[in-house]
Design an enzyme around this catalytic site. Structure first.
Site, mmCIF file in Angstrom:
data_model
loop_
_atom_site.group_PDB
_atom_site.id
_atom_site.type_symbol
_atom_site.label_atom_id
_atom_site.label_comp_id
_atom_site.label_asym_id
_atom_site.label_seq_id
_atom_site.Cartn_x
_atom_site.Cartn_y
_atom_site.Cartn_z
ATOM 1 N N CYS A 1 0.880 -1.178 0.000
ATOM 2 C CA CYS A 1 0.000 0.000 0.000
ATOM 3 C C CYS A 1 0.914 1.223 0.000
ATOM 4 C CB CYS A 1 -0.859 -0.041 1.249
ATOM 5 S SG CYS A 1 -1.732 1.480 1.637
ATOM 6 N N HIS A 2 0.421 2.344 -0.483
ATOM 7 C CA HIS A 2 1.303 3.506 -0.561
ATOM 8 C C HIS A 2 1.821 3.948 0.812
ATOM 9 C CE1 HIS A 2 2.611 6.488 -3.750
ATOM 10 N NE2 HIS A 2 3.424 6.579 -2.729
ATOM 11 N N THR A 3 1.067 3.659 1.861
ATOM 12 C CA THR A 3 1.500 4.063 3.207
ATOM 13 C C THR A 3 2.831 3.377 3.577
ATOM 14 O OG1 THR A 3 -0.839 4.314 3.739
ATOM 15 C CG2 THR A 3 0.693 4.332 5.593
ATOM 16 N N HIS B 1 1.390 -3.912 5.969
ATOM 17 C CA HIS B 1 0.164 -3.902 6.790
ATOM 18 C C HIS B 1 -1.060 -4.410 6.045
ATOM 19 C CE1 HIS B 1 0.096 -0.113 4.610
ATOM 20 N NE2 HIS B 1 -1.204 -0.112 4.776
ATOM 21 N N GLU B 2 -0.896 -4.751 4.755
ATOM 22 C CA GLU B 2 -2.052 -5.266 4.014
ATOM 23 C C GLU B 2 -1.766 -6.743 3.780
ATOM 24 O OE1 GLU B 2 -3.924 -2.425 0.923
ATOM 25 O OE2 GLU B 2 -3.272 -4.112 -0.282
ATOM 26 N N CYS C 1 -10.335 -2.453 20.597
ATOM 27 C CA CYS C 1 -10.210 -3.121 21.905
ATOM 28 C C CYS C 1 -11.565 -3.604 22.391
ATOM 29 C CB CYS C 1 -9.549 -2.196 22.931
ATOM 30 S SG CYS C 1 -10.655 -0.904 23.569
ATOM 31 N N CYS D 1 -13.279 0.717 24.858
ATOM 32 C CA CYS D 1 -13.125 2.163 25.041
ATOM 33 C C CYS D 1 -14.331 2.918 24.479
ATOM 34 C CB CYS D 1 -11.829 2.640 24.383
ATOM 35 S SG CYS D 1 -11.911 2.656 22.584
ATOM 36 N N CYS E 1 -14.693 2.469 20.714
ATOM 37 C CA CYS E 1 -15.197 1.149 20.307
ATOM 38 C C CYS E 1 -16.681 1.028 20.619
ATOM 39 C CB CYS E 1 -14.398 0.040 20.988
ATOM 40 S SG CYS E 1 -12.740 -0.116 20.286
ATOM 41 N N CYS F 1 -10.178 3.604 18.042
ATOM 42 C CA CYS F 1 -9.945 2.964 19.347
ATOM 43 C C CYS F 1 -8.839 3.675 20.134
ATOM 44 C CB CYS F 1 -9.549 1.510 19.100
ATOM 45 S SG CYS F 1 -9.063 0.626 20.578
ATOM 46 N N ARG G 1 -5.607 2.530 18.076
ATOM 47 C CA ARG G 1 -5.669 3.321 16.837
ATOM 48 C C ARG G 1 -4.278 3.387 16.210
ATOM 49 N NH1 ARG G 1 -7.005 9.457 18.359
ATOM 50 N NH2 ARG G 1 -8.768 8.439 19.348
ATOM 51 N N CYS H 1 -6.372 -3.462 3.989
ATOM 52 C CA CYS H 1 -6.183 -1.993 4.071
ATOM 53 C C CYS H 1 -6.885 -1.292 2.916
ATOM 54 C CB CYS H 1 -4.721 -1.572 4.129
ATOM 55 S SG CYS H 1 -4.616 0.239 4.157
ATOM 56 N N ARG I 1 -2.616 -3.101 -7.167
ATOM 57 C CA ARG I 1 -2.052 -3.842 -6.060
ATOM 58 C C ARG I 1 -1.169 -4.978 -6.566
ATOM 59 N NH1 ARG I 1 -2.459 0.025 -3.107
ATOM 60 N NH2 ARG I 1 -3.438 -0.034 -1.066
HETATM 61 P P1 NAD Z 1 -1.295 4.954 -5.142
HETATM 62 O O1 NAD Z 1 0.062 5.518 -5.216
HETATM 63 O O2 NAD Z 1 -1.560 3.629 -5.769
HETATM 64 O O3 NAD Z 1 -2.350 6.002 -5.782
HETATM 65 C C1 NAD Z 1 -2.293 7.379 -5.562
HETATM 66 C C2 NAD Z 1 -2.735 8.087 -6.857
HETATM 67 O O4 NAD Z 1 -2.821 9.511 -6.609
HETATM 68 C C3 NAD Z 1 -1.760 7.909 -8.020
HETATM 69 O O5 NAD Z 1 -2.464 7.418 -9.154
HETATM 70 C C4 NAD Z 1 -1.186 9.327 -8.249
HETATM 71 O O6 NAD Z 1 -0.894 9.572 -9.619
HETATM 72 C C5 NAD Z 1 -2.343 10.207 -7.753
HETATM 73 N N1 NAD Z 1 -1.945 11.558 -7.339
HETATM 74 C C6 NAD Z 1 -0.875 11.949 -6.610
HETATM 75 N N2 NAD Z 1 -0.885 13.284 -6.419
HETATM 76 C C7 NAD Z 1 -1.982 13.760 -7.038
HETATM 77 C C8 NAD Z 1 -2.550 15.064 -7.192
HETATM 78 N N3 NAD Z 1 -1.973 16.140 -6.671
HETATM 79 N N4 NAD Z 1 -3.706 15.172 -7.892
HETATM 80 C C9 NAD Z 1 -4.313 14.080 -8.441
HETATM 81 N N5 NAD Z 1 -3.825 12.813 -8.321
HETATM 82 C C10 NAD Z 1 -2.673 12.672 -7.634
HETATM 83 O O7 NAD Z 1 -1.684 4.926 -3.577
HETATM 84 P P2 NAD Z 1 -2.817 4.096 -2.779
HETATM 85 O O8 NAD Z 1 -2.209 2.866 -2.208
HETATM 86 O O9 NAD Z 1 -4.054 4.014 -3.608
HETATM 87 O O10 NAD Z 1 -3.041 5.099 -1.533
HETATM 88 C C11 NAD Z 1 -3.629 6.373 -1.733
HETATM 89 C C12 NAD Z 1 -3.476 7.240 -0.493
HETATM 90 O O11 NAD Z 1 -4.278 6.721 0.581
HETATM 91 C C13 NAD Z 1 -2.050 7.295 0.068
HETATM 92 O O12 NAD Z 1 -1.829 8.618 0.561
HETATM 93 C C14 NAD Z 1 -2.100 6.306 1.222
HETATM 94 O O13 NAD Z 1 -1.087 6.581 2.178
HETATM 95 C C15 NAD Z 1 -3.478 6.603 1.747
HETATM 96 N N6 NAD Z 1 -4.107 5.577 2.596
HETATM 97 C C16 NAD Z 1 -4.861 6.022 3.647
HETATM 98 C C17 NAD Z 1 -5.554 5.117 4.437
HETATM 99 C C18 NAD Z 1 -6.444 5.598 5.540
HETATM 100 O O14 NAD Z 1 -6.902 4.770 6.322
HETATM 101 N N7 NAD Z 1 -6.736 6.884 5.641
HETATM 102 C C19 NAD Z 1 -5.430 3.752 4.177
HETATM 103 C C20 NAD Z 1 -4.684 3.327 3.055
HETATM 104 C C21 NAD Z 1 -4.027 4.245 2.284
HETATM 105 ZN ZN ZN Z 2 -2.600 0.855 3.647
HETATM 106 ZN ZN ZN Z 3 -11.121 0.591 21.792
#
Ligand code: NAD
Ligand code: ZN
Ligand code: ZN
Length: 379
Positions: free
Chosen positions: A48-50, A70-71, A100, A103, A106, A114, A118, A178, A373
């Site tokens: 995942c991108h994270t 994490h995925e 949990c 809390c 939850c 959580c 969290r 994820c 993915r």
């Molecule tokens: P990814 O890299 O596969 O996709 C991101 C897309 O955004 C790409 O296609 C990229 O070209 C595009 N992009 C980047 N900057 C841009 C802009 N300024 N304008 C338009 N498009 C733009 O990533 P992913 O795995 O799909 O994850 C996406 C985001 O979600 C990441 O920031 C990731 O960290 C986040 N995320 C958050 C959670 C959460 O729980 N909040 C969970 C998972 C992932």
């Molecule tokens: Zn993720």
């Molecule tokens: Zn909790």
């Protein structure tokens, strides 16, 4: 009881020794689970991108050496003291944010934040004793968001583990641990578009396309995909995205382009890029009076969200979510069931597959913006 229960397990793990350097497959020692913990055998994990952000450590503080990931999907190998809801052999998805069950969060129907479990990206140790369960020759190797799935075995808090239908194919449903649940839930649980409404999705990676899938399931009639990478548009057609906007094609802000396309703005928008300017555009492109924007992307650590307060006075709403507001233990099994009943397709998110030894290829693909993915097979 498995023969390994209570013993240290030696296995392969992909260790991030330094920011931005290829992961190295090492033999690590994985200690047995302590109170409230479980040890999992990971069978499939995906990127995942994270993970990439915390590996690059440009935009985020990070802890090294560390086992990212994490995925994933796996099987419970053994459980620690006091764990009653999981048993060896259970099929599970580990999740970066836990539940949990006790809390205020939850117990709330609105929150999945959580207090105990969290997401915490800076903690590299287990809560129980403040120590790691991974080591190499006695040297600690740190955890990542409580999951560290780039290892054949990992130890996680039992509250971060969803027990799922044992018939679900783990090489497919691992992506629900994820990205796909996050995007889907951001739309269905947080943005909540009504039938016939318009939805803009910023970022057409797996998370954004899952958000688009949520909009399609909710009956949105227009789904506008926004991305800087035009290669994403072809793929996005499979996900019900009806129109595409590349901000690079215009010399005015993308929020103005979208307002013109939609007679004043979209009903809902979901931001899945991690870029703060895209977050601002995603907010400013929703219609006044009723528009709701939802932030999902993980921002740069110094990012500041700036908009004129009048945008709020004009009755636009800004929200954010981790994990699409799903509670991992209570809600994730039913997301897996959506897949089992063919209401949700996950195969189309899986564009690549590599063996564990080739894990760095998955990073290269994501950095190049190729595919959605990449599944990493542990065996
Ligand atoms: P990814 O890299 O596969 O996709 C991101 C897309 O955004 C790409 O296609 C990229 O070209 C595009 N992009 C980047 N900057 C841009 C802009 N300024 N304008 C338009 N498009 C733009 O990533 P992913 O795995 O799909 O994850 C996406 C985001 O979600 C990441 O920031 C990731 O960290 C986040 N995320 C958050 C959670 C959460 O729980 N909040 C969970 C998972 C992932
Ligand atoms: Zn993720
Ligand atoms: Zn909790």
């Amino acid at each position: 009881m498995s023969s390994t229960a209570g013993q240290v397990i030696k296995c392969k793990a992909a260790v991030a020794w330094e920011p931005g350097k290829p992961l190295v497959i090492e033999e690590v020692e994985v200690a047995p689970p302590q109170k409230t913990e479980v040890r999992l055998k990971i069978l499939f994990t995906s990127l995942c991108h994270t993970d990439v952000y915390f590996w690059e450590a440009k935009a985020q503080d990070s802890v090294f050496p560390r086992i990212l990931g994490h995925e994933a999907a796996g099987i419970v190998e053994s459980v620690g003291e006091g764990v009653t809801e999981l048993a060896p052999g259970d099929h599970v998805l580990p999740v970066f944010t836990g539940e949990c069950g006790e809390c205020a969060h939850c117990k709330s129907e609105e929150s999945n934040m959580c207090s105990l479990l969290r997401i915490n990206t800076e903690r590299g140790v287990m809560l129980n004793d403040g120590k790691t369960r991974f080591s190499i020759n006695g040297k600690p190797i740190y955890h990542f968001v409580g999951t560290s799935t780039f290892s054949e075995y990992t130890v996680v808090h039992a509250g971060c583990v969803a027990k799922i239908n044992p018939l679900a194919p783990l090489d497919k449903v691992c992506v629900l641990s994820c990205g796909i649940s996050t995007g889907l839930g951001a739309t269905l649980n947080v943005a909540k578009p009504t039938k016939g409404s318009s939805v803009a999705v910023f970022g057409l990676g797996a998370v954004g396309l899952a958000a688009a899938e949520g909009a399609r399931l909710a009956g949105a009639s227009r789904i506008i995909g926004v991305d800087l990478n035009p290669a994403r548009f072809e793929e996005a057609k499979k996900f019900g995205v009806t129109e595409f906007v590349n901000p690079k094609d215009y010399d005015k802000p993308v929020q103005e382009v979208i307002a013109e396309m939609t007679d004043g703005g979209v009903d809902r928008s979901v931001e899945c890029t991690g870029n703060v300017n895209a977050m601002i555009s995603a907010f400013e492109c929703v219609h006044d009076g009723w528009g709701v924007a939802v932030l999902v992307g993980v921002p740069h650590k110094d990012a500041v969200f700036k908009t004129h307060p009048m945008n709020f006075l004009n009755e636009r709403t800004l929200k954010g979510t981790f994990y699409g507001n799903y509670k991992p233990r209570s809600d994730l099994p039913s997301v897996v069931e959506m897949y089992m009943k063919k209401e949700l397709e996950v195969e189309k998110f899986i564009t690549h597959e590599v063996g564990f030894k080739e894990i760095n290829k998955a990073f290269e693909l994501m950095l190049k913006g190729e595919g959605l993915r990449c599944i990493i097979r542990m065996e």
